[in-house]
Structures are given as C-alpha cells and as structure tokens.
Design an enzyme around this catalytic site. Structure first.
Site, short mmCIF file in Angstrom:
data_model
loop_
_atom_site.label_atom_id
_atom_site.label_comp_id
_atom_site.label_asym_id
_atom_site.label_seq_id
_atom_site.Cartn_x
_atom_site.Cartn_y
_atom_site.Cartn_z
N LYS A 80 30.97 48.16 24.40
CA LYS A 80 30.92 46.78 23.92
C LYS A 80 30.85 45.82 25.10
CE LYS A 80 31.64 44.66 19.89
NZ LYS A 80 31.54 45.11 18.51
N TYR B 127 40.41 34.51 49.54
CA TYR B 127 41.76 35.07 49.44
C TYR B 127 42.66 34.25 50.37
CZ TYR B 127 45.18 38.72 48.44
OH TYR B 127 46.28 39.39 48.02
#
Lengths: 159, 446
Positions: free
Chosen positions: B97, B42
């Site tokens: 899914k 970061y």
C-alpha cells in the site's frame, strides 16, 4: 376508541399478543448477556401465562405504549416491600421493551414517566430497574433517565 | 468463456519480495554537498526548527516531513481474504500500500503494524503516535471493530483518518454506480439497491449512498442471516453487537423485502456484492429476476460472487468486479492516493464522507469525459491523470467544509498535486533507468 400518536396506558386484554411477542424478544435479548438468562424452549406459551398473570396481580403494573393504537413498547413493574426500610414499597421495572423501529423517540422514557406517576398514586416512593449487568445500553439509558446504581446482584452456579 | 490466467503470482511474488527485501525505503531529499551540511540537517542547526516547533507544534507541518507522511496502520485481524494473520503477516500488504501511495499519490506512507487488538488500545496507540504523521490510513481490521475505531479515531485525532476497506472501497463503488446509472438512464433516488454482505465496504457504502441521496426505503442489505430488517429475531442483539448493521435495518426496514439474497435481488436495479468469493455466491437466475438494465457489482476477490459473463448472460447490462483482468475494475487504488494527496496538500483535519463523495464524483466525471460505456464506468490505474484531479476535488471540499488548515485555489491545489505526483514518478523512473533500482532477475520469468 382510536387514539392517534403515542399514548401510554395500562395494558388491556387486546394487547396480549403484542405483549407476549415483546416479552419473548426481551428475554431472548437478555439471554445474550449471561447464560443465567437462558430461556426455556417453550417460552412463547409461558410468556402468555406470565402476562396473563400480570393482569391479575395487584402488585404488578403493566403499561403499554401505543403508536396510533398499535402496541410498540411496554413496561412491567413489580411492587416489592421491605418492612424494615422507611419507604418500604418500591417498584422495580422487570421488563421494559420498545420495538426497534420506534426507538430513539423517547417511548421508553415516556413509559418510565407514566410508571412513576402510577407508582406515586399507589404510595410507592422509589422506582428501580433491573437489567443484565453487561447491558451497557440499558445502563446508559437508565442513568440518562435519572436512575443511580443502587443495589448489585451477583450470581454463580450452585453445583 | 475466459479461463483464469495461468501466471503464478504467488510464487513470483514470494521470490521477488525476498530478492528485494521489501518494497520501500527512505531516501533523503535535501542536498548533502559535504558532510558539513549535516550541521544544517542535524545538530547543531536542527535545534532551531525543533525549538520553534516546541513552541508551536503546528509548525511540525512546516519544518518536517510530517506534512507528507502517513502511517498505514493494521492489527492484522482481517488481511485481504486471509483473515487473522497477525501484524507481521500484514506487513507486506501495508508495504505494498505504501508503494502505491508513493507511486500514484506522492505520499510517504509507512507501515505501522502492531499487536493492539483491543479497540481501546488501538485507539490509544493512534493518539500516541499522532505527532509523527500527517494522516492515518487504517487497513485490514476486522468488522465491526473497524467501524468503532474509525468513528472514534476521527473524533480523537486532529489529522485525517481513513479506513480504506470502508471508505476507499465505498468511494470507488459509488463512482462506478454514478456512471452506471448514467448509462442506464436511472436516477439514484429511484433505484432499488441490494447490498449483499454487510462488512466494512457495504456498511460504508450505505453511509455514502445515504449522503448521496439514495432512497433508504429502497435499499435492502443482506448479511449471512438474510435481509436486515427491524423485525429480525436477532435485531436486539445487533443493537449491542453491531450498531451499524442495526441502524441499516431500522432505516431501510429491509427495503420492504424479507428473506435472503434471491428475494432481495428480485426486481432490484442494482446489486452490490461485497461478500464471499464466488463463483456461485450470486446465481444467474437471481440476476435474471432483476429489473431491466440491471447493474451488478461483484467485488469479492480473488473470485467475484458471479463471473461477469454469467451475469451478462443472465441479463445484466453493466458488470463490475474487483479484478484488473475484467472491464470495470472497482479498485480502491483509484481513490486513496488522490484523497490523501488532497488532504495533505491543504492540511485537512479530517476526511468527511462528503469529501469521499467528492472523490467519487470526480472519478466518475473523469471517466465520463473520456467516454463512458458498459465496459468503462471507472478509469483504470494507468490513467494517472485522475489522481491530481481527485486530490483537487477532495481538497476543495475540505476547504469548503472549513476543515483545511491551508486555503488554496483550485488551480493551486491541482498544480501542487500534479507536481508532487509527477516528480515522484520522474524520480522513480530515473532510479530505475539508471539501474539503482535493480531490474527483475531473469530467472523469475515474468
């Protein structure tokens, strides 16, 4: 005389059955776009009279497209007048129909070409086409064939 | 005669979805030795990859997880057999899914359910979110809207777009058909095929059959009004309302047949039904009038159009359904994990029908190598080795078609696919074995 391939010619009595059939299909299709196009239940018989009349009228041009002598499409044009306009006569395509399996082969464009030729011979300067406002396929087709939007017809129920 | 299994999947599923609070989560994949490492992952460090990507957005596939992340997008207008249940209702399906994508293909797939029912808005949404993803899997969208959205999205986006209800189902059906034809010793060019139902799956299958070399004049497609042919009274209307069905009517001319399903099936070698759940949508006597060695695919869920034993009694030689409890399950899950693994590996720009056919052929080949027979025309989901194979076949086709941003050899793609899929399974097993993924609670009896 048997003519092979695609031919565009003025309609004859022998084409009536096919012309009636295609006219009915044309109107049944237009019905999809606006209730104001709803057809009468006895449309088949009426379409016969409608086509018959077209043969007799001077100001109607009825062309048929034949594939190997069999009608596969037609164009019916009414010649209208407005005496205030410089080119006072204009032809309006009221019905134009090509049977589904003969589409996408330029049949309708050829019908228009031939209609233009015949109109010119009659001293007509413009050709117009009328179709349901929601029919985007027709809109695309006419634009592709060099037509431009000209007049708009709006509709509403009177009662 | 087999009875339906008595396990109450609905109730178990409800309890467990609540217990686990959904099915997927994100887990970091980089080392965080101390919190100081966040200066790498970061700020401030992250500014460097960001700046580089800003100059060349393609680098987002190198420096971020985009290369392996896809969105599973649905507006919830045709979810399973449930219909228009809305985006929130569709979420569990999309998440499921996502689970399969990760487990079998090593693909990070996140649900993106939304309220854009208007096709143009739907497409705009896809264009707007394209920078986040390496691919889009469309799911559970009503027909015929789904055809337009897929067609347009393929044109407008520079990442692969796939609609599983169309291409996934079509590809696995084609795989099954390829092997079924081998067993009965018939050629695709010679067989009469009846397509019962002209929704997403069969319209897409028609496209694949056409590309695969079927004789279009021997195909008869049937919708709720009967055989699709150019003289049907509603044909002009179809031109406007569903140009895909219109095209089938024109190109096949009804396969020379008129009428409904029984007429279409008479003398046909193959029937592929993707229509209304049965039983009885397809009747035994219709199967009995098919050609010798008839092939019957009854793909409706949860109940096939005809029970397999009924079809067999009526003379069918090979029967396939969408169910895992019968032989020959025509299951999209055999296709989509591998397809996306392949296209993501080589950063393909799209997924063409030829790539879908490459997947079908590879699945068929895989089953053939294992030994095909009447009750084994496609692999089962447990045969996970099929996934890297499918990935490789699809990736190589993308390269061949000039649609891959990365050119790799067969072995490289295969090894990459194998490694990703295997390592995902290993990671998962480790978490599960160590109790970090909690076991199913005892009170849920399964």
């Amino acid at each position: 005389m048997y003519e092979p391939g695609l031919t565009i010619k003025e309609a004859e009595e022998k084409h009536i059955e096919d012309l009636v059939n295609m006219t009915v299909r044309f109107y049944r299709f237009n019905e999809e776009f606006d209730p104001a196009y709803s057809t009468k239940p006895e449309i088949d018989g009426l379409a016969r009279a409608y086509i018959q009349e077209s043969f007799e009228k001077e100001d109607v041009l009825l062309l048929v497209a034949c594939w190997n002598d069999k009608p596969v499409g037609f164009a019916r044009t009414e010649i209208r007048r407005n005496m205030l306009i410089k080119n006072e006569k204009y032809g309006t395509l009221i019905e134009l129909y090509v049977k589904p399996r003969y589409r996408r082969q330029g049949v309708a464009s050829k019908l228009i070409q031939e209609t233009k030729k015949k109109l010119a011979e009659k001293g007509v300067y413009h050709i117009a086409a009328q179709f349901p406002a929601m029919n985007v396929i027709a809109e695309r087709f006419y634009k592709k064939n060099g037509f431009r939007p000209w007049t708009q017809i709006f509709i509403q129920e009177v009662g | 005669m087999p009875e339906e299994k008595k396990i109450d999947w609905y109730s178990i599923s409800e309890k467990l979805h609540k217990y686990y609070g959904g099915k997927i989560e994100t887990i970091p994949k980089v080392p965080v030795r101390t919190l100081n490492d966040f200066a790498i992952w970061y700020t401030p460090g992250v500014a460097e990859p960001s700046m580089r990507i800003a100059k060349d957005p393609e680098l987002s596939f190198e420096y971020t997880s985009r290369w392996n992340t896809i969105a599973i997008v649905s507006d919830g207008t045709r979810v399973l057999g449930l219909g228009k249940i809305g985006p929130e209702g569709a979420y569990p399906v999309m998440e499921g899914k996502g689970l399969i994508f990760k487990y079998l293909g090593g693909v990070d797939a996140v649900p993106l359910v939304h309220r854009a029912r208007d096709p143009e808005k739907f497409l705009e949404l896809l264009e707007l979110v394209e920078p986040s993803y390496g691919g889009i899997n469309l799911e559970d969208i009503e027909s015929p809207k789904c055809f337009y959205i897929l067609e347009e999205a393929r044109k407008r986006l520079n990442i692969p777009v796939w609609h599983d209800d169309q291409q996934g189902t079509a590809a696995i059906t084609l795989a099954g058909l390829i092997n079924a034809l081998k067993i009965v010793n018939k050629d695709i060019k010679d067989v009469g095929i009846a397509l019962v139902g002209t929704g997403a799956a069969n319209v897409a299958l028609y496209r694949l059959l056409k590309a695969y070399g079927a004789d279009l004049k021997k195909i008869t497609a049937i919708d709720s009004k009967g055989v699709l042919h150019p003289d049907r009274p509603d044909i002009d209307k179809l031109m406007v309302s569903n140009k895909w069905k219109y095209q089938i009517a024109i190109e096949t001319e009804g396969g020379g047949k008129r009428g409904g399903v029984p007429e279409a099936m008479e003398g046909a070698d193959v029937v592929i039904a993707a229509s209304k759940p049965g039983p009885g949508t397809i009747k035994k006597e219709w199967v009995s009038k098919m050609a010798k060695d008839a092939i019957v695919f009854a793909e409706a869920n949860p109940v096939p159009e005809i029970w397999p034993w009924e079809a067999k009694e009526a003379g069918a030689r090979i029967v396939a359904t969408g169910r895992s409890d019968f032989p020959n399950q025509v299951n999209n899950s055999l296709v989509f994990p591998g397809v996306f693994r392949g296209v993501l590996n080589v950063r393909a720009k799209t997924i063409t029908d030829e790539m879908a056919i490459a997947a079908s052929l590879e699945i068929a080949r895989f089953a053939e190598e294992k030994g095909i027979h009447e009750d084994y025309i496609v692999p089962t989901m447990e045969e996970w080795e099929v996934y890297p194979r499918v990935a490789t076949a699809v990736a190589l086709k993308a390269i061949e078609q000039g649609l891959a941003r990365k050119v790799m050899t067969r072995d490289e793609v295969y090894q990459m696919s194998l490694e990703i899929i295997k390592s995902t399974m290993d990671k998962y097993k480790l978490l599960y074995k160590n109790g970090l993924i909690k076991d199913i609670p005892k009170e849920v009896n399964i």
